[in-house]
Design a protein around this motif. Structure first.
Motif, PDB file in Angstrom:
ATOM      1  N   ARG A 282       0.827  -1.195   0.000  1.00  0.00           N
ATOM      2  CA  ARG A 282       0.000   0.000   0.000  1.00  0.00           C
ATOM      3  C   ARG A 282       0.871   1.259   0.000  1.00  0.00           C
ATOM      4  O   ARG A 282       0.484   2.279  -0.576  1.00  0.00           O
TER       5      ARG A 282
ATOM      6  N   PHE B  45     -11.772  -0.973  -8.475  1.00  0.00           N
ATOM      7  CA  PHE B  45     -10.435  -0.464  -8.192  1.00  0.00           C
ATOM      8  C   PHE B  45      -9.856  -1.066  -6.918  1.00  0.00           C
ATOM      9  O   PHE B  45     -10.581  -1.335  -5.942  1.00  0.00           O
ATOM     10  N   GLY B  46      -8.558  -1.237  -6.937  1.00  0.00           N
ATOM     11  CA  GLY B  46      -7.839  -1.588  -5.732  1.00  0.00           C
ATOM     12  C   GLY B  46      -7.704  -0.373  -4.821  1.00  0.00           C
ATOM     13  O   GLY B  46      -8.052   0.745  -5.204  1.00  0.00           O
ATOM     14  N   PRO B  47      -7.146  -0.557  -3.625  1.00  0.00           N
ATOM     15  CA  PRO B  47      -7.054   0.527  -2.638  1.00  0.00           C
ATOM     16  C   PRO B  47      -5.964   1.543  -2.922  1.00  0.00           C
ATOM     17  O   PRO B  47      -5.916   2.590  -2.292  1.00  0.00           O
TER      18      PRO B  47
ATOM     19  N   PHE C 179      -3.181   2.904  -9.024  1.00  0.00           N
ATOM     20  CA  PHE C 179      -4.379   2.100  -8.854  1.00  0.00           C
ATOM     21  C   PHE C 179      -4.445   1.016  -9.919  1.00  0.00           C
ATOM     22  O   PHE C 179      -4.214   1.275 -11.096  1.00  0.00           O
TER      23      PHE C 179
ATOM     24  N   GLN D  65      -2.329   8.364 -10.429  1.00  0.00           N
ATOM     25  CA  GLN D  65      -3.116   9.551 -10.101  1.00  0.00           C
ATOM     26  C   GLN D  65      -2.184  10.624  -9.569  1.00  0.00           C
ATOM     27  O   GLN D  65      -1.488  10.408  -8.573  1.00  0.00           O
TER      28      GLN D  65
ATOM     29  N   LEU E 252       0.465   8.008  -6.923  1.00  0.00           N
ATOM     30  CA  LEU E 252      -0.495   7.074  -6.354  1.00  0.00           C
ATOM     31  C   LEU E 252      -0.976   6.168  -7.479  1.00  0.00           C
ATOM     32  O   LEU E 252      -1.477   6.654  -8.498  1.00  0.00           O
TER      33      LEU E 252
END
Lengths: 114, 116
Positions: free
Chosen positions: A9, A105-107, A90, A37, A88
């Protein structure tokens, strides 16, 4: 539970040190995609995959690689990360062969390259 | 060129009041339109979509959106805002020029703040 998982993460690394961000979905989706992003730039597609062994470039593929050896997994590889890849990330997946299905979407993975 | 615009970076609304988050698009042909929401430190979640049919689309969490072809808009609405609706909202349209790619063209997002 239907989901897209990403690991890690959070990641802080240094320039040039190869890394892999894993993505896995348990919904048997054919289509998978990676986005980054960035503030003021929104989401931009890096790579996508229509099915196993079928991958193609998105809008910003430079500096990235992907593979799709299994339907559920779609890892993102940075062979030699650079600071401009701090972002970031995704992973997303969707089902079917039409373009009208929503993406899951993933986290997200927050990557910092020093 | 195909594009999506979210003209407001931020929208502020009082809890209990109606909210609108605006989206306009420019695509060739019939658009496939989507709204997603991103809560802090979370991935994007699908809210609703318009593919064809009724111009008023209902989605998750009490949200709805109205497709207006003449104005090329797809505004997101909710009759009564909740503090928990505070998040970043993205409008997206399928890139009809991308062949088999399911790529979406994304707006830059609108930050919604619902004040108690």
């Amino acid at each position: 539970e239907a989901q897209v998982t990403q690991n890690p993460r959070y990641l802080i690394t240094v320039t040039g040190k190869k890394l892999t961000v894993t993505c896995s979905q348990n919904m048997n989706h054919e289509y998978m995609s990676w986005y980054r992003q960035d503030p003021g730039l929104g989401l931009r597609q890096i790579y996508y995959s229509m099915n196993v062994e079928v991958t193609d470039k998105g809008d910003v593929p430079e500096g990235y690689k992907v593979s799709r050896k299994e339907k559920r997994n779609f890892p993102l590889i940075l062979e030699s990360p650079s600071p401009n890849q701090t972002s970031l990330y995704f992973c997303a997946s969707s089902e079917g062969t039409s373009g009208n299905n929503e993406q899951f979407f993933g986290p997200g993975t927050r990557l910092t390259v020093l | 060129a195909q594009s999506v615009a979210q003209p407001e970076d931020q929208v502020n609304v009082a809890e209990g009041n109606p909210l609108t988050v605006k989206c306009t698009y420019s695509v060739s042909g019939n658009p496939y339109l989507f709204w997603y929401v991103q809560y802090p430190n979370r991935g994007l979640q699908f809210l609703l979509k318009y593919i064809t049919g009724d111009n008023l689309v209902k989605g998750s969490y009490g949200f709805e959106a109205e497709f207006n072809k003449s104005q090329t808009s797809f505004h997101l609405k909710k009759p009564s805002a909740l503090v928990s609706d505070s998040a970043l909202y993205f409008c997206a349209v399928r890139d009809m020029g991308a062949g088999n790619n399911r790529k979406l063209i994304w707006g830059l997002g609108t930050s919604l703040a619902v004040n108690p």
